[in-house]
Design a protein around this motif. Structure first.
Motif: not given
Length: 270
Positions: A50-60
């Motif tokens: 999630a940190i390296d690949h998602s290109s997102g801002c948040h994780v639950d």
């Protein structure tokens, strides 16, 4: 109820530090080394993705224990694993992305990742579910079953894991099944996932299946629930591709009699 529930910013997040804090809420794990090692590996691998690949801002992140089973859920708000793989590898559809995940060694960041995390995590836990871009891939290692279906997760990726606290599985044994001298050398892609349906007849289907398999010394091709294969598919895979990649051994397994007949008929004569 969750023992731990957090929403975290993905920027500059360190998965090992998050696991350290989560582990403090799971006191039962301290006396259960097999479950603890598997849980730590799975948690940090999926959160790192999630940190390296998602290109997102948040994780639950949610973790809990229910009925002697440890469960983990990690959900990011990024582009979605399956869409990311489809676009990066120019795959025909999202189903092809799921098929690629069953190979291992398929990563969009080869300079920093080996493509092993999801592959081994899906085999180390009791149940594994990855939901992304409207599809879900479910692996049940207790029943030796894999399923693909529709999911309500259309934004980002949600991964759910479960592992019995009393598991007898050793993480080292999971690695050993697919490694030689500590190198990831064997794979077992699930043929059924490479097309919608159960018939594989064309050379193009064989070529799509074979992409990346040259990275392995040995590949078990799992034909479970495949009803029919064609001469072109067999010839392309077991003669043409095999001749071009002699260092990779292809081993067909779990074939029905019709598939076995076509495969054996198409194998090069020695």
């Amino acid at each position: 109820m969750p023992r731990s529930r957090q929403r975290l910013d993905l920027a500059d997040l360190a998965e090992d530090l998050v696991w350290r804090d989560v582990r403090l809420t799971l006191g039962e794990l301290e006396s259960l080394p097999r479950a603890r090692v598997i849980a730590g590996y799975a948690f940090t691998e999926i959160l790192n993705n999630a940190i390296d690949h998602s290109s997102g801002c948040h994780v639950d992140v949610q973790v809990g224990i229910d009925g002697g089973v440890l469960w983990i859920e990690i959900a990011d708000d990024g582009v979605g694993t399956l869409a990311h793989l489809r676009d990066s590898f120019e795959l025909p559809d999202l189903f092809a992305s799921i098929a690629e995940l069953t190979k291992g060694k398929r990563t969009t960041m080869s300079e920093a990742h080996t493509g092993e995390g999801i592959f081994f995590t899906s085999k180390a836990v009791d149940t594994f579910e990855l939901a992304s871009n409207g599809l879900r891939w479910f692996v049940d290692n207790l029943r030796d079953d894999i399923r693909v279906g529709i999911s309500e997760v259309v934004t980002g990726t949600t991964v759910r894991l479960a592992i019995a606290l009393a598991t007898e599985r050793h993480l080292a044994e999971v690695f050993a099944e697919f490694t030689t001298n500590h190198e990831f050398a064997r794979s077992r892609p699930v043929i059924e996932l490479f097309e919608i349906g159960s018939e594989f007849v064309s050379r193009s289907e064989a070529k799509r299946l074979a992409v990346g398999l040259e990275e392995f010394d040995q590949v078990e091709l799992d034909f479970d629930r495949v009803d029919m294969v064609g001469q072109g598919f067999v010839d392309e895979l077991f003669r043409v591709w095999a001749n071009e990649h002699p260092s990779t051994e292809l081993i067909p397994v779990r074939m029905n009699p019709a598939v076995a007949f076509m495969v054996e008929r198409g194998l090069p004569r020695r």
